[in-house]
Write an enzyme that holds these catalytic residues in place. Structure first.
Site, short mmCIF file in Angstrom:
data_model
loop_
_atom_site.label_atom_id
_atom_site.label_comp_id
_atom_site.label_asym_id
_atom_site.label_seq_id
_atom_site.Cartn_x
_atom_site.Cartn_y
_atom_site.Cartn_z
N PRO A 88 75.30 53.18 24.97
CA PRO A 88 74.05 52.99 24.19
C PRO A 88 72.66 52.82 25.34
O PRO A 88 71.59 52.50 25.62
CB PRO A 88 74.00 51.07 24.85
CG PRO A 88 75.72 50.99 24.79
CD PRO A 88 76.48 52.07 25.38
N GLU A 115 82.64 48.11 31.63
CA GLU A 115 81.11 48.78 31.73
C GLU A 115 80.69 49.94 32.07
O GLU A 115 80.00 49.82 32.70
CB GLU A 115 80.96 47.12 33.05
CG GLU A 115 81.59 45.66 32.79
CD GLU A 115 81.47 44.94 32.11
OE1 GLU A 115 79.87 45.07 31.34
OE2 GLU A 115 81.67 44.73 31.38
N ARG A 153 80.79 68.98 10.51
CA ARG A 153 79.98 69.15 9.38
C ARG A 153 79.28 70.16 8.35
O ARG A 153 78.55 71.03 8.32
CB ARG A 153 80.10 68.50 8.27
CG ARG A 153 78.85 67.53 8.61
CD ARG A 153 78.75 66.19 8.43
NE ARG A 153 78.76 66.45 6.56
CZ ARG A 153 76.92 66.54 5.94
NH1 ARG A 153 75.79 66.63 6.99
NH2 ARG A 153 77.19 66.14 4.74
N ASP A 168 72.07 67.32 1.96
CA ASP A 168 72.16 65.63 2.27
C ASP A 168 71.27 65.06 3.02
O ASP A 168 70.11 65.69 3.04
CB ASP A 168 73.99 65.86 2.55
CG ASP A 168 73.54 66.55 4.05
OD1 ASP A 168 75.17 66.94 3.99
OD2 ASP A 168 72.70 66.65 4.58
#
Ligand code: 4GX
Length: 246
Positions: A88, A115, A153, A168
């Protein structure tokens, strides 16, 4: 393209990637991935991968030495590959980053648990830290698989004819127009007549406008960085779009 995933849970990665398009691309040889099990780089009878944090407090920290050793094995299998840590605390992963990574020959993805890593392992092995978003997962494996999926992809030969990466969402900075397939009408409702008209210019115009409508309705912030022409702006203005406020 080759991905090496350094993880405490190799089966999680193998099972997440081993289906559908990625599975076929691997069988066809257009994609390669392998896992390196950090556990096999742990010392002692208990093969301990984590330990309590210095300074106290809850949670566990992944020990530096096994991570550094496992990443060294990965680098041996993919010389010159960049090492990416999923966390994060990383820079946000997006389609532009996926396109950039798709230009590499190989990538090493390092997965943390608990952690996270001992800071010395992060300093010693990680070239780039990426985040999927502002939420917390139980580990980096699913995040690594998301990155592998989004990057793969974009490689030639991975998507078949039935799917194309060029059209897309985000390839032009806009969300996609709606899609319809058979039947043309039924209890589900009717397909917009223009799509059945055979008028390719009219179909292209409709698709562009529905793509703009979708983006304005669902993600208006994307419009400020999309390439819009005079017709696009006129159509959006008709929907109530105010250029400076989106
Ligand atoms: N986008 N996680 C990493 C361990 C961890 C905890 C704290 C560093 C600091 C995530 C995400 C994510 C869960 C992977 C915690 N590492 N990964 N892990 N969001 O939530 O990529």
């Amino acid at each position: 393209m080759k991905f090496i995933v350094v993880t405490l849970f190799p089966e999680l990665v193998e099972s997440a990637l081993g289906h559908s398009i990625l599975k076929q691309a691997r069988a066809a040889g257009s994609l390669q991935w392998q896992t390196i099990d950090i556990r096999q780089h742990c010392e002692g009878r208990h093969k301990q991968a984590d330990d309590a944090p210095f300074g106290g407090g809850g949670g566990m920290v992944m020990k530096a030495a096994p991570v550094i050793s496992a990443v060294a094995e990965a680098k041996g299998a993919a010389p010159g590959a960049k090492v990416i840590y999923l966390s994060p605390q990383g820079r946000p992963f997006d389609q532009a980053k996926a396109a950039e990574l798709a230009r590499s020959e190989s990538l090493i993805l390092l997965c943390g648990h608990y952690e996270g890593l001992d800071e010395r392992a992060l300093q010693a092995c990680v070239d780039e830290e990426l985040s999927l978003g502002d939420f917390v997962l139980t580990g980096g494996e699913l995040a690594a698989c998301v990155v592998i999926d989004a990057v793969s992809r974009l490689k030639p030969g991975v998507l078949g004819n039935e799917a194309s990466a060029g059209q897309d969402s985000f390839s032009n900075g806009l969300l996609e127009h709606p899609h319809y397939t058979r039947p043309a009408e039924g209890p589900e409702g009717q397909v917009p007549a223009v799509l059945l008209s055979g008028d390719h210019a009219a179909i292209e115009r409709w698709r562009r406008q529905e793509s703009l409508r979708n983006t304005f309705k669902k993600r208006p912030g994307l419009l400020s960085s999309a390439a819009l022409d005079k017709n696009d702006r006129a159509f959006l203005n008709g929907l109530g779009w105010k250029e400076e406020t989106s």
